[in-house]
Design a protein around this motif. Structure first.
Motif, mmCIF file in Angstrom:
data_model
loop_
_atom_site.group_PDB
_atom_site.id
_atom_site.type_symbol
_atom_site.label_atom_id
_atom_site.label_comp_id
_atom_site.label_asym_id
_atom_site.label_seq_id
_atom_site.Cartn_x
_atom_site.Cartn_y
_atom_site.Cartn_z
ATOM 1 N N HIS A 29 32.657 83.759 15.657
ATOM 2 C CA HIS A 29 33.686 84.522 14.924
ATOM 3 C C HIS A 29 34.293 85.684 15.697
ATOM 4 O O HIS A 29 35.178 86.352 15.179
ATOM 5 C CB HIS A 29 33.126 85.012 13.578
ATOM 6 C CG HIS A 29 32.083 86.088 13.713
ATOM 7 N ND1 HIS A 29 31.909 87.064 12.754
ATOM 8 C CD2 HIS A 29 31.170 86.331 14.666
ATOM 9 C CE1 HIS A 29 30.928 87.860 13.128
ATOM 10 N NE2 HIS A 29 30.461 87.434 14.266
ATOM 11 N N VAL A 62 44.228 90.714 15.342
ATOM 12 C CA VAL A 62 43.678 89.398 15.680
ATOM 13 C C VAL A 62 43.637 88.466 14.441
ATOM 14 O O VAL A 62 43.334 87.274 14.570
ATOM 15 C CB VAL A 62 42.270 89.610 16.313
ATOM 16 C CG1 VAL A 62 41.207 89.847 15.245
ATOM 17 C CG2 VAL A 62 41.885 88.475 17.217
ATOM 18 N N ALA A 103 40.372 94.663 23.700
ATOM 19 C CA ALA A 103 39.332 93.682 23.340
ATOM 20 C C ALA A 103 39.070 93.755 21.834
ATOM 21 O O ALA A 103 38.888 92.737 21.174
ATOM 22 C CB ALA A 103 38.047 93.959 24.112
ATOM 23 N N PHE A 104 39.051 94.974 21.297
ATOM 24 C CA PHE A 104 39.003 95.151 19.850
ATOM 25 C C PHE A 104 40.442 95.290 19.389
ATOM 26 O O PHE A 104 41.195 96.109 19.917
ATOM 27 C CB PHE A 104 38.214 96.417 19.473
ATOM 28 C CG PHE A 104 38.243 96.687 17.998
ATOM 29 C CD1 PHE A 104 37.274 96.140 17.169
ATOM 30 C CD2 PHE A 104 39.250 97.449 17.428
ATOM 31 C CE1 PHE A 104 37.306 96.353 15.795
ATOM 32 C CE2 PHE A 104 39.295 97.663 16.057
ATOM 33 C CZ PHE A 104 38.321 97.119 15.240
ATOM 34 N N ASP A 105 40.848 94.492 18.400
ATOM 35 C CA ASP A 105 42.246 94.524 17.981
ATOM 36 C C ASP A 105 42.366 93.997 16.553
ATOM 37 O O ASP A 105 42.068 92.826 16.296
ATOM 38 C CB ASP A 105 43.075 93.656 18.949
ATOM 39 C CG ASP A 105 44.566 93.831 18.743
ATOM 40 O OD1 ASP A 105 44.976 94.111 17.598
ATOM 41 O OD2 ASP A 105 45.313 93.684 19.727
ATOM 42 N N SER A 124 26.693 93.542 16.595
ATOM 43 C CA SER A 124 27.518 92.332 16.517
ATOM 44 C C SER A 124 26.810 91.248 17.287
ATOM 45 O O SER A 124 26.161 91.523 18.299
ATOM 46 C CB SER A 124 28.880 92.558 17.175
ATOM 47 O OG SER A 124 29.695 93.315 16.343
ATOM 48 N N GLY A 137 37.606 93.262 9.429
ATOM 49 C CA GLY A 137 36.239 92.754 9.310
ATOM 50 C C GLY A 137 35.262 93.310 10.344
ATOM 51 O O GLY A 137 34.046 93.270 10.135
ATOM 52 N N ALA A 138 35.778 93.828 11.440
ATOM 53 C CA ALA A 138 34.887 94.305 12.497
ATOM 54 C C ALA A 138 34.641 95.801 12.412
ATOM 55 O O ALA A 138 33.959 96.371 13.268
ATOM 56 C CB ALA A 138 35.486 93.953 13.861
ATOM 57 N N ASP A 195 30.592 100.165 14.863
ATOM 58 C CA ASP A 195 30.934 98.813 14.426
ATOM 59 C C ASP A 195 32.048 98.225 15.316
ATOM 60 O O ASP A 195 31.929 97.121 15.870
ATOM 61 C CB ASP A 195 31.384 98.888 12.952
ATOM 62 C CG ASP A 195 31.466 97.537 12.273
ATOM 63 O OD1 ASP A 195 31.277 96.515 12.948
ATOM 64 O OD2 ASP A 195 31.743 97.506 11.059
ATOM 65 N N ILE A 245 36.785 86.782 18.385
ATOM 66 C CA ILE A 245 37.912 86.170 19.099
ATOM 67 C C ILE A 245 38.354 87.100 20.218
ATOM 68 O O ILE A 245 38.488 88.311 19.999
ATOM 69 C CB ILE A 245 39.121 85.947 18.143
ATOM 70 C CG1 ILE A 245 38.679 85.288 16.822
ATOM 71 C CG2 ILE A 245 40.242 85.185 18.837
ATOM 72 C CD1 ILE A 245 38.226 83.863 16.917
ATOM 73 N N ASP A 260 43.152 92.519 10.326
ATOM 74 C CA ASP A 260 41.803 92.126 9.912
ATOM 75 C C ASP A 260 40.898 93.333 10.173
ATOM 76 O O ASP A 260 40.839 93.830 11.297
ATOM 77 C CB ASP A 260 41.366 90.931 10.787
ATOM 78 C CG ASP A 260 39.957 90.446 10.491
ATOM 79 O OD1 ASP A 260 39.107 91.259 10.091
ATOM 80 O OD2 ASP A 260 39.708 89.244 10.696
ATOM 81 N N THR A 307 31.785 95.135 18.345
ATOM 82 C CA THR A 307 32.645 93.946 18.427
ATOM 83 C C THR A 307 33.352 93.907 19.783
ATOM 84 O O THR A 307 33.423 92.849 20.430
ATOM 85 C CB THR A 307 33.672 93.946 17.273
ATOM 86 O OG1 THR A 307 32.956 94.084 16.046
ATOM 87 C CG2 THR A 307 34.500 92.681 17.258
ATOM 88 N N PRO A 348 41.205 88.554 21.919
ATOM 89 C CA PRO A 348 42.655 88.612 21.654
ATOM 90 C C PRO A 348 43.471 88.302 22.910
ATOM 91 O O PRO A 348 44.635 87.932 22.810
ATOM 92 C CB PRO A 348 42.895 90.062 21.221
ATOM 93 C CG PRO A 348 41.554 90.636 20.958
ATOM 94 C CD PRO A 348 40.560 89.855 21.758
#
Ligand code: AMP
Ligand code: MG
Length: 337
Positions: free
Chosen positions: A257, A113, A108-110, A241, A166-167, A285, A259, A164, A289, A261
């Motif tokens: 924002h 992405v 789910a977190f990747d 988040s 960003g998360a 963090d 997504i 990315d 996400t 995956p």
């Protein structure tokens, strides 16, 4: 000659002790720095003998140099362009934690992405025209198991794979600044970068730090800051988040924002925000996400599998907002107030 050396050594030792005593005797002030970094706001407070602003700026720059996708010379941007990169220790730490949260969250977190984040208009490129075919073709590039660490190099299974951070980067920046402050002897500190927080010790009034839980109300510009609850901690790493900030409408479809995956689409469910505490802020963090992708039920299941994390989720149910808490979440009374 030997006597001279002994005298010299003794004088040096006395000077060092003197310096230490003098340093401890100097009054400590609470310093406060605020500003903009990584496209968001920061607030940093700490008690110290001296202003550590330069060291803070250096920490933030190092994180930017490792992880920013807007900085063309960062490790991350260069990896995305398939240039040979010997990654920094900062990159290595974040990458290792990111891969671990990807495993824990079943992907789910990747970090891979990135192509979808960009195509949906939340990255450094203009939004693409999205069709089911396009989503499918981009989805073929996603998968955290398709990037590997070999020594200090990142090896990709396909050159079009992009990352990315960003998360997770803001959380890591909080950890890095807090670590630097602690190395400088600070025990009372609060580092807040865009709502991700590391806090320990006491504030300037000698009280526990108060951390606000933001109300998940639509706020596309991120400027409204109504609080749902205030929580007091003597030591915490926390991240939130939410899909109430960075989003837009496409017809009646709301595109946020985060997504998924696994589907290639921005997530659409009734989980409005996820606040996570964990052993480090980068982990909190990334987990926050992951919670947003998984939805409330699976998110709590994931958090309860860890031995360090806790979460407070806010779920929208028929115009009402309800809290969903993991086992280890402590501040329950404050939420009911
Ligand atoms: P956060 O506010 O910490 O939840 O991070 C959101 C940002 O992380 C987005 O703006 C994207 O850059 C990136 N992102 C979106 N979806 C994912 C995902 N499933 N896994 C990792 N990063 C993501
Ligand atoms: Mg995050």
């Amino acid at each position: 000659m030997n006597r001279h050396r002994t005298w010299l050594a003794l004088t040096m030792a006395a000077l060092c002790v003197g310096l230490l005593v003098w340093n401890n005797d100097r009054p400590q002030h609470y310093y406060h720095h605020s500003g903009e970094v990584f496209g968001t706001l920061y607030n940093i407070r700490y008690q110290a003998h001296a202003n550590l602003s330069d060291s803070i700026q250096q920490c933030l720059k190092q994180v930017d140099d490792a992880l920013s996708m807007f900085n063309q010379n960062s490790d991350l941007s260069r990896i995305n362009r398939n240039e040979p990169v010997t990654v920094s220790t900062d990159f290595l730490r974040v990458f290792t934690e990111a891969q671990s949260v990807s495993d824990l969250s079943g992907g789910a977190f990747d970090m891979t992405v990135a192509p979808l984040v960009n195509a949906w208009g939340f990255g450094f490129e203009n939004k693409a025209q999205m069709t089911a075919e396009r989503v499918d073709s981009l989805r073929a590039l996603i998968g955290y198991r398709r990037i590997h660490l070999q020594g200090r190099q990142i090896v990709k299974d396909h050159p079009a794979i992009r990352l990315d951070a960003g998360a997770i980067a803001k959380g890591f920046a909080c950890d890095k600044v807090a670590e630097m402050l602690r190395r400088q002897g600070c025990t009372n500190l609060l580092v807040d970068i865009g709502g991700e927080v590391v806090a320990s010790g006491k504030n300037s009034k000698g009280e526990l730090w108060t951390i606000g839980l933001t109300k998940p109300i639509d706020d596309p510009t991120g400027t409204r800051q109504e609080l749902q609850a205030t929580l007091r901690y003597d030591s915490v790493c926390m991240a939130t988040s939410g899909n109430y900030r960075n989003f837009y409408y496409e017809g009646t479809e709301r595109r946020s924002h985060t997504i998924d995956p696994r589907t290639g689409y921005p997530v659409q469910h009734n989980l409005l925000s996820a606040t996570v505490t964990a052993s480090s802020c980068m982990r909190a963090d990334a987990l926050a996400t992951a919670c947003m992708v998984l939805g409330a039920e699976e998110a709590v299941r994931m958090i309860d599998q860890t031995d360090d994390a806790a979460c407070c989720l806010i779920v929208g149910e028929n115009d009402k907002q309800v809290f969903v808490l993991s086992k280890r979440w402590t501040h329950i009374e404050e939420l009911i107030k």
